[in-house]
Design a protein around this motif. Structure first.
Motif, mmCIF file in Angstrom:
data_model
loop_
_atom_site.group_PDB
_atom_site.id
_atom_site.type_symbol
_atom_site.label_atom_id
_atom_site.label_comp_id
_atom_site.label_asym_id
_atom_site.label_seq_id
_atom_site.Cartn_x
_atom_site.Cartn_y
_atom_site.Cartn_z
ATOM 1 N N ALA A 188 0.769 -1.245 -0.044
ATOM 2 C CA ALA A 188 -0.104 0.025 0.025
ATOM 3 C C ALA A 188 0.883 1.080 -0.031
ATOM 4 N N GLY A 189 1.777 1.295 0.964
ATOM 5 C CA GLY A 189 2.859 2.215 0.953
ATOM 6 C C GLY A 189 3.765 2.684 -0.259
ATOM 7 N N GLY A 190 4.099 1.455 -0.695
ATOM 8 C CA GLY A 190 5.043 1.598 -1.861
ATOM 9 C C GLY A 190 4.326 2.147 -3.012
ATOM 10 N N SER A 191 3.081 1.462 -3.175
ATOM 11 C CA SER A 191 2.579 1.809 -4.505
ATOM 12 C C SER A 191 2.026 3.278 -4.572
ATOM 13 N N ALA A 192 1.720 3.652 -3.133
ATOM 14 C CA ALA A 192 1.172 5.014 -3.172
ATOM 15 C C ALA A 192 2.104 5.913 -3.506
ATOM 16 N N ALA A 193 3.405 5.768 -2.858
ATOM 17 C CA ALA A 193 4.610 6.764 -3.047
ATOM 18 C C ALA A 193 4.879 6.776 -4.654
ATOM 19 N N ALA A 194 4.802 5.570 -5.148
ATOM 20 C CA ALA A 194 5.015 5.376 -6.614
ATOM 21 C C ALA A 194 4.025 6.096 -7.459
ATOM 22 N N THR A 195 2.832 6.062 -7.238
ATOM 23 C CA THR A 195 1.620 6.766 -7.949
ATOM 24 C C THR A 195 1.763 8.225 -7.942
ATOM 25 N N LEU A 196 2.172 8.678 -6.603
ATOM 26 C CA LEU A 196 2.401 10.249 -6.584
ATOM 27 C C LEU A 196 3.345 10.572 -7.820
ATOM 28 N N ARG A 197 4.515 9.922 -7.823
ATOM 29 C CA ARG A 197 5.192 10.353 -9.098
ATOM 30 C C ARG A 197 4.679 10.287 -10.462
ATOM 31 N N GLU A 198 3.953 8.788 -10.531
ATOM 32 C CA GLU A 198 3.410 8.530 -11.804
ATOM 33 C C GLU A 198 2.169 9.584 -12.339
ATOM 34 N N GLU A 199 1.825 10.045 -11.082
ATOM 35 C CA GLU A 199 0.805 11.144 -11.394
ATOM 36 C C GLU A 199 1.450 12.732 -11.608
ATOM 37 N N GLY A 200 2.386 12.786 -11.529
ATOM 38 C CA GLY A 200 3.184 13.940 -11.834
ATOM 39 C C GLY A 200 3.455 14.890 -10.540
ATOM 40 N N PHE A 201 3.410 14.297 -9.173
ATOM 41 C CA PHE A 201 3.554 15.482 -8.231
ATOM 42 C C PHE A 201 5.133 15.611 -8.341
ATOM 43 N N ASP A 202 5.560 17.013 -8.138
ATOM 44 C CA ASP A 202 6.983 17.015 -8.272
ATOM 45 C C ASP A 202 7.476 17.667 -6.654
ATOM 46 N N GLY A 203 6.763 17.459 -5.790
ATOM 47 C CA GLY A 203 7.189 18.031 -4.522
ATOM 48 C C GLY A 203 8.095 17.033 -3.861
ATOM 49 N N VAL A 244 -15.709 -1.031 6.183
ATOM 50 C CA VAL A 244 -15.041 -2.092 6.163
ATOM 51 C C VAL A 244 -13.814 -1.999 6.085
ATOM 52 N N ARG A 245 -12.982 -2.951 7.022
ATOM 53 C CA ARG A 245 -11.655 -2.913 7.089
ATOM 54 C C ARG A 245 -11.166 -4.496 6.953
ATOM 55 N N VAL A 246 -10.537 -4.649 5.926
ATOM 56 C CA VAL A 246 -9.771 -6.174 5.463
ATOM 57 C C VAL A 246 -8.301 -6.048 5.338
ATOM 58 N N GLU A 247 -7.880 -7.280 5.666
ATOM 59 C CA GLU A 247 -6.384 -7.422 5.638
ATOM 60 C C GLU A 247 -6.014 -8.443 4.507
ATOM 61 N N HIS A 248 -6.242 -7.933 3.409
ATOM 62 C CA HIS A 248 -5.725 -8.771 2.234
ATOM 63 C C HIS A 248 -4.832 -7.764 1.079
ATOM 64 N N TRP A 249 -4.303 -8.869 0.391
ATOM 65 C CA TRP A 249 -3.383 -8.204 -0.677
ATOM 66 C C TRP A 249 -4.100 -7.287 -1.601
ATOM 67 N N ALA A 250 -5.201 -7.530 -1.938
ATOM 68 C CA ALA A 250 -6.130 -6.600 -2.843
ATOM 69 C C ALA A 250 -6.262 -5.325 -2.278
ATOM 70 N N MET A 251 -6.426 -5.164 -0.888
ATOM 71 C CA MET A 251 -6.739 -3.880 -0.257
ATOM 72 C C MET A 251 -5.597 -3.219 -0.355
ATOM 73 N N ALA A 252 -4.457 -3.796 -0.127
ATOM 74 C CA ALA A 252 -3.061 -2.846 -0.234
ATOM 75 C C ALA A 252 -2.896 -2.465 -1.695
ATOM 76 N N HIS A 253 -2.953 -3.461 -2.776
ATOM 77 C CA HIS A 253 -2.921 -3.251 -3.994
ATOM 78 C C HIS A 253 -3.794 -2.024 -4.551
ATOM 79 N N ASP A 254 -5.021 -2.087 -4.230
ATOM 80 C CA ASP A 254 -5.817 -1.324 -4.901
ATOM 81 C C ASP A 254 -5.921 0.140 -3.982
ATOM 82 N N SER A 255 -5.826 0.067 -2.637
ATOM 83 C CA SER A 255 -6.142 1.360 -2.175
ATOM 84 C C SER A 255 -4.946 2.258 -2.217
ATOM 85 N N GLY A 256 -3.690 1.792 -2.181
ATOM 86 C CA GLY A 256 -2.397 2.710 -2.115
ATOM 87 C C GLY A 256 -2.594 3.674 -3.308
ATOM 88 N N PRO A 257 -2.778 3.223 -4.481
ATOM 89 C CA PRO A 257 -2.875 4.355 -5.471
ATOM 90 C C PRO A 257 -4.262 5.140 -5.570
#
Length: 409
Positions: free
Chosen positions: A14-29, A291-304
């Motif tokens: 979740a955290g890693g994909s979110a950080a990567a998405t910030l750059r992919e979406e053009g955030f330059d801070g 809903v709170r769930v502890e599965h791979w898809a939650m991390a995969h989908d929610s980070g971005p």
């Protein structure tokens, strides 16, 4: 160029994909990714699946190679523990006494295994699975030949049991419930998993807990069950659930228990803080409830989604919960969410006879509305037709009739 600093806490998917998405979406801070671990972000399902079996290498778990983060100007801070947050000042407090200011903050701290509290729980050889070093220790115990005792017959416990048996290791599983996965699947489908593991030689002891872990020279030698029987063990894997790592966020005033509450855009009760992954209790519009769930898809989908929300985009997290497992020759995908399996009617479609080749679909209905669905070894259809039924009112008789196409329901 932006002069803002976005901080992400958590080095999982979740955290890693979110950080990567910030750059992919053009955030330059400035983007700062903080993790308590000593390595770059990686996915966790491989730890109890391919890596444990020996079919996948450690490198397959990583989101990117170690140099990718600096190449994309992401300040990756490993071995850094956050201990608190001052919401009014927008400052994180660090274990080393330092601090880290942010303009926007994403919490993706995940969950940690619940600890067993019995005499001998601190012996060498009592293992848990959450991170890569722990996976390495469990895999080493399997490769050493066991015997292995697993405490808990949930998804993690059963996947490790399957990996160990595949390597010919003697495995005893202790589970306090009367069936494995009973609280998730209900009796009908849980019976399938009980029979599966017994068929593959697992000593599955249901309605049985741990009274004591015994050792010699500081290392595990056996487990004493709640019935007083002593079971030999070269290692003990404890898999009795997980707890969200949200204590310091809650202590600072973020709402939620357990986890951190968010709206459909993954924003918390503080305007500058978002949450994703295991800790996020999301107001999911598709399910009509939090809903709170502890599965791979939650991390995969929610980070971005969280990253795009931080950037001010009009996004909504409306994904259905999804998870999968592979155990021996059983492959399964599950979609949807059941709050109380005892309040549902289970409809099985196909061959769920543990004595035969398993290939079936199962549906959990409440008031004739499909709450969740799964398939076992039905890869031609997969999960898509099941997902289309979640949230719909159906006739249980027609649903269980293999002569009625799912598309006609």
């Amino acid at each position: 160029m932006s002069d803002e600093t976005y901080v992400v806490v958590g080095g999982g998917l979740a955290g890693g994909s979110a950080a990567a998405t910030l750059r992919e979406e053009g955030f330059d801070g400035a983007v700062v990714l903080v993790t308590v671990e000593d390595r770059p972000p990686y996915e966790r399902p491989v730890l109890s699946k391919g890596y444990m079996l020996g079919s996948e290498k450690e490198s397959s778990a990583y989101l990117h190679d170690s140099g990718w983060w600096s190449d994309h100007d992401i300040d990756l801070r490993t071995e850094t523990m956050v201990t608190g947050v001052r919401l009014e000042d927008r400052v994180l407090e660090l274990e080393d006494g330092g601090s880290l200011a942010y303009d926007k903050l994403l919490l993706a701290t995940g969950s940690w295994p619940r600890r067993i509290e019995v005499p001998g729980a601190d012996l060498d050889g009592v293992l848990y699975l959450r991170d890569m070093p722990e996976a390495e220790r469990i895999r080493a115990a399997i490769e050493a030949g066991g015997p292995l005792v697993i405490v808990g017959a949930g998804w993690i416990g059963l996947e490790i049991a399957a990996a160990a048996r595949t390597h010919g290791v003697a495995v005893t599983v202790l589970e306090t419930a009367t069936l494995p996965l009973q609280r998730v699947l209900g009796d009908r489908v849980a019976e399938v998993f009980a029979s599966l593991h017994r068929h593959h030689g697992v000593d599955l002891r249901l309605g049985s807990g741990v009274a004591q872990i015994r050792g010699d020279g500081g290392s595990v030698t056996s487990v004493v069950t709640s019935e007083g029987e002593e079971v030999p063990a070269a290692a003990v894997v404890v898999a009795i659930g997980a707890a969200p790592q949200s204590d310091w966020g809650q202590a600072a005033g973020l709402s939620g228990d357990p986890g951190i509450d968010t709206d459909a855009s993954l924003r918390t009760s503080d305007v500058a803080v978002w949450a994703a992954g295991d800790i996020a209790a999301v107001d999911n519009p598709r399910l009509g409830r939090r809903v709170r769930v502890e599965h791979w898809a939650m991390a995969h989908d929610s980070g971005p989604v969280a990253a795009r929300s931080m950037l001010g985009q009009d996004v909504t997290f409306d994904k259905l919960p999804f998870f999968f497992t592979d155990q021996y020759d059983l492959g399964m995908e599950y979609v949807g969410h059941v709050e109380d399996v005892d309040e549902t009617e289970v409809v099985v479609r196909g061959d769920a006879d543990p004595a035969g080749p398993l290939a079936f679909q199962a549906f959990w209905l409440r008031d004739e509305v499909v709450q969740a669905a799964m398939h076992v070894n039905m890869w031609d259809d997969g999960v898509d037709p099941l997902e289309a039924l979640v949230g719909r009112r159906v006739d249980a008789g027609r649903l269980g009739d293999r002569g009625v196409p799912l598309a006609d329901l």
